[in-house]
Design a protein around this motif. Structure first.
Motif, short mmCIF file in Angstrom:
data_model
loop_
_atom_site.label_atom_id
_atom_site.label_comp_id
_atom_site.label_asym_id
_atom_site.label_seq_id
_atom_site.Cartn_x
_atom_site.Cartn_y
_atom_site.Cartn_z
N LYS A 340 -94.39 69.43 -39.51
CA LYS A 340 -94.43 70.70 -39.66
C LYS A 340 -96.43 71.07 -39.59
CE LYS A 340 -97.15 70.48 -44.02
NZ LYS A 340 -96.94 69.98 -44.20
N ASN A 341 -97.05 69.47 -39.02
CA ASN A 341 -98.36 70.92 -38.26
C ASN A 341 -98.48 71.49 -37.20
OD1 ASN A 341 -99.36 69.65 -41.38
ND2 ASN A 341 -101.29 67.84 -40.06
N TYR A 342 -97.34 70.32 -36.44
CA TYR A 342 -97.42 71.11 -35.10
C TYR A 342 -96.89 72.49 -34.91
CZ TYR A 342 -95.04 71.52 -30.28
OH TYR A 342 -95.32 72.02 -29.13
N TRP A 343 -96.07 73.46 -36.07
CA TRP A 343 -95.73 74.66 -36.05
C TRP A 343 -97.03 75.41 -36.90
CZ3 TRP A 343 -94.84 78.22 -39.52
CH2 TRP A 343 -93.92 77.40 -41.00
N LYS A 354 -100.03 83.88 -43.07
CA LYS A 354 -100.60 82.65 -43.83
C LYS A 354 -99.42 81.19 -44.47
CE LYS A 354 -102.39 82.95 -47.87
NZ LYS A 354 -103.13 83.04 -48.51
N VAL A 355 -99.49 79.81 -44.16
CA VAL A 355 -99.00 79.03 -44.40
C VAL A 355 -99.17 78.68 -45.97
CG1 VAL A 355 -97.80 76.61 -44.27
CG2 VAL A 355 -98.06 78.20 -42.42
N ASN A 356 -98.73 78.61 -46.84
CA ASN A 356 -98.72 77.84 -48.59
C ASN A 356 -98.41 77.05 -48.63
OD1 ASN A 356 -100.17 81.16 -48.97
ND2 ASN A 356 -98.45 81.80 -49.32
N THR A 357 -99.10 75.93 -47.81
CA THR A 357 -98.26 74.43 -47.80
C THR A 357 -100.00 73.92 -47.52
OG1 THR A 357 -96.43 74.87 -47.66
CG2 THR A 357 -97.04 72.81 -47.39
N SER A 358 -100.17 72.77 -48.24
CA SER A 358 -101.30 71.53 -47.72
C SER A 358 -101.07 71.11 -46.08
CB SER A 358 -101.76 70.95 -48.30
OG SER A 358 -102.41 69.98 -47.78
N LEU A 359 -101.51 71.38 -45.51
CA LEU A 359 -101.67 70.41 -44.05
C LEU A 359 -102.16 68.50 -44.45
CD1 LEU A 359 -102.39 72.60 -41.25
CD2 LEU A 359 -100.10 72.65 -42.45
N ASP A 360 -102.28 68.64 -45.58
CA ASP A 360 -103.05 67.40 -45.80
C ASP A 360 -101.81 66.78 -46.08
OD1 ASP A 360 -104.23 65.23 -47.40
OD2 ASP A 360 -105.55 65.99 -47.96
N ILE A 367 -91.80 70.25 -45.86
CA ILE A 367 -91.93 71.73 -46.21
C ILE A 367 -92.33 72.83 -45.86
CG2 ILE A 367 -91.14 73.18 -47.86
CD1 ILE A 367 -89.50 70.64 -48.94
N ALA A 368 -92.69 74.26 -45.82
CA ALA A 368 -93.96 74.52 -45.36
C ALA A 368 -93.39 76.15 -46.04
CB ALA A 368 -95.07 75.16 -44.22
N SER A 369 -94.12 76.85 -46.47
CA SER A 369 -93.75 78.10 -46.84
C SER A 369 -94.84 79.71 -46.31
CB SER A 369 -94.24 77.87 -48.93
OG SER A 369 -93.71 79.49 -48.49
N ARG A 404 -89.32 79.75 -46.62
CA ARG A 404 -89.59 77.71 -46.48
C ARG A 404 -89.60 77.57 -45.00
NH1 ARG A 404 -86.74 74.84 -50.67
NH2 ARG A 404 -84.72 74.76 -49.52
N VAL A 405 -89.77 76.84 -44.41
CA VAL A 405 -89.00 76.71 -43.08
C VAL A 405 -89.56 75.16 -42.92
CG1 VAL A 405 -90.06 76.01 -40.35
CG2 VAL A 405 -90.28 78.01 -41.87
N THR A 406 -87.74 74.03 -43.23
CA THR A 406 -87.77 72.40 -42.93
C THR A 406 -87.67 72.04 -42.19
OG1 THR A 406 -87.74 73.20 -45.33
CG2 THR A 406 -87.62 70.84 -44.73
N PRO A 407 -88.01 71.72 -41.10
CA PRO A 407 -87.38 70.79 -39.88
C PRO A 407 -86.91 68.94 -40.29
CG PRO A 407 -90.17 70.71 -39.88
CD PRO A 407 -89.60 71.37 -40.81
#
Ligand SMILES: Cc1ncc(COP(=O)(O)O)c(C=O)c1O
Length: 428
Positions: A340-343, A354-360, A367-369, A404-407
């Protein structure tokens, strides 16, 4: 015996998958086992970035090279060993269904319950095996003894099936729904807990907590909310559709009373497999959704009167557990976080992305938005698919608008480079 042979022999003893699966007899399967053996002595930070290792994991799946599936949040593909097991059990069932399903495969349910209990960190007597999160959570929602005027605290960002179930109870039984709403992402546990606490009153009976918000991947502080609720005698129901076998935790860590998940999401178990947890002392009080002979029984099995269903699917859960344990829950979570953090870190270099998801890792994982200035989620998602065959999902729900992008564990950084390049091309 070499370490590798010992490791493989041990695995073979542990898992039917290894002895029976043609996958593990193949060169690909053997090389994955060898890499897993070596991985035991490697630091996690090193392993999460080892593309060769994860490429081997990818070979255990049968995903299409024709499209890039980045909607693993919806449902996940099964590793080949799981598919093979389901096919085997299904063929067996078809030899004489009532005999092989009800007398032979049925005998696998209690051992399976024990393995799921080990994985979830609870007693087997607290777990019912069913078909999905909706079934598990609606069993709880409709099974609770609530009176008119009793209050339930839930959020506008919870999952629609669960919201609808609560609304149906409101309509039929006169319970009162107390809504709270969040502007995600939030990287502050106290802020979330405070909102729940402020909504609690003397009439509150239940706090509904979605452990990971499906729309943008926000992790909710379930345990802290549960502590606040329990101080007031309020029970806590956790929707764990997205966290079981995604985050490395055990159910008791959440300190909740009720919990439900889908095993076809992050455990990569057969489609249509799920799990319900009810704390031991709460089982007798909770009515089953499908009537049982003794609805007030303290036996968790009263929740399994589902009628005729596929025992091949249920038994295939065992191979999914094997595979999950082989990859290792901590490694899996760390890899998903890394991907997730990579992309995301590359994509957000463009100020219009913008990505509306925490990297923490405390507040998000796979999952990221993704939000792109000047474009609707549908436009972005359609463009990615039309031009690059990248499959994502456009989301517009309450105040959450994004793609929503989910690897998953079979996603490689090469795949994500394709996504990052596609986003850059779209912006240009
Ligand atoms: C948060 C959440 N809860 C419940 C569900 C329902 O899962 P299922 O369709 O497997 O019943 C989903 C499905 O995506 C979800 O995201």
């Amino acid at each position: 015996m070499s370490n590798r042979r010992k490791f493989i022999t041990k695995l073979a003893g542990l898992t039917g998958a290894v002895t029976l699966s043609s996958y593990f007899q193949s060169l690909q399967g053997q090389s994955l086992l060898a890499s897993l053996d070596e991985a035991r002595n490697r630091p996690l930070e090193d392993l999460v970035q080892d593309e060769t290792f994860w490429y081997q994991v990818k070979q255990a799946y049968t995903v299409s090279p024709a499209l890039l599936n980045l909607n693993n949040g919806g449902v996940s593909p099964q590793p080949l060993v799981v598919q093979e097991a389901v096919e085997r059990y299904n063929r067996l069932s078809n030899e004489a269904p009532s005999y092989y399903m009800w007398r032979i495969l049925d005998q696998g349910r209690e051992p399976l319950r024990e393995r799921l209990a080990d994985l979830a960190g609870v007693s087997p007597d607290e777990l019912a095996i069913n078909r999905n999160s909706s079934e598990a959570l609606e069993t709880i929602i409709f099974g609770l003894r609530l009176k008119p005027g009793d209050e339930v605290v839930l959020t506008k960002q919870d999952y629609p099936n669960m919201i609808n179930a609560w609304k149906q109870r409101e309509h039929r039984d006169g319970i009162v729904l107390k809504w709270i709403s969040f502007d995600f992402p939030i990287e502050n546990e106290e802020e979330i807990v405070k909102k729940y606490a402020e909504a609690f009153t003397e009439k509150t009976r239940i706090a509904h907590v979605t452990h990971m918000i499906n729309w943008n991947g926000q992790i909710m502080p379930a345990r802290a909310i549960a502590r606040e609720a329990h101080k007031r005698g309020i029970e806590v129901l956790v929707d764990a559709a997205h966290t079981f076998a995604h985050l490395d935790y055990k159910i008791p860590d959440l300190e909740c009373d009720y919990w439900g998940t889908s095993l076809h999401k992050w455990l990569c178990a057969p489609f249509g497999s799920g799990l319900l947890y009810v704390k031991k002392e709460k089982i007798a009080e909770l009515y089953p959704l499908f009537a049982a002979g003794e609805p007030e029984s303290p036996d968790i099995r009263k929740f399994e009167n589902l009628g005729t269903r596929s025992f091949a699917i249920e038994q295939g859960i065992g191979q999914a557990i094997d595979f999950h344990l082989m990859i290792g829950p901590a490694r899996k979570q760390a890899r998903l976080q890394y991907l997730k953090n990579y992309w995301v870190e590359q994509a957000v270099r463009n100020p219009k992305v913008k990505v509306n998801t925490s990297l923490d890792p405390r507040y998000g994982c796979a999952i990221a938005s993704l939000a792109v200035e000047g474009k609707t989620p549908n436009e972005v998602s359609d463009w990615l698919f039309r031009n690059h065959k990248i499959h994502t999902v456009a989301i517009t729900w309450e105040n959450i608008v994004g793609v929503r992008v989910t690897p998953n564990v079979y996603t490689t950084t090469n795949d994500l480079d394709r996504l990052v390049r596609a986003i850059a091309e779209m912006m240009a």
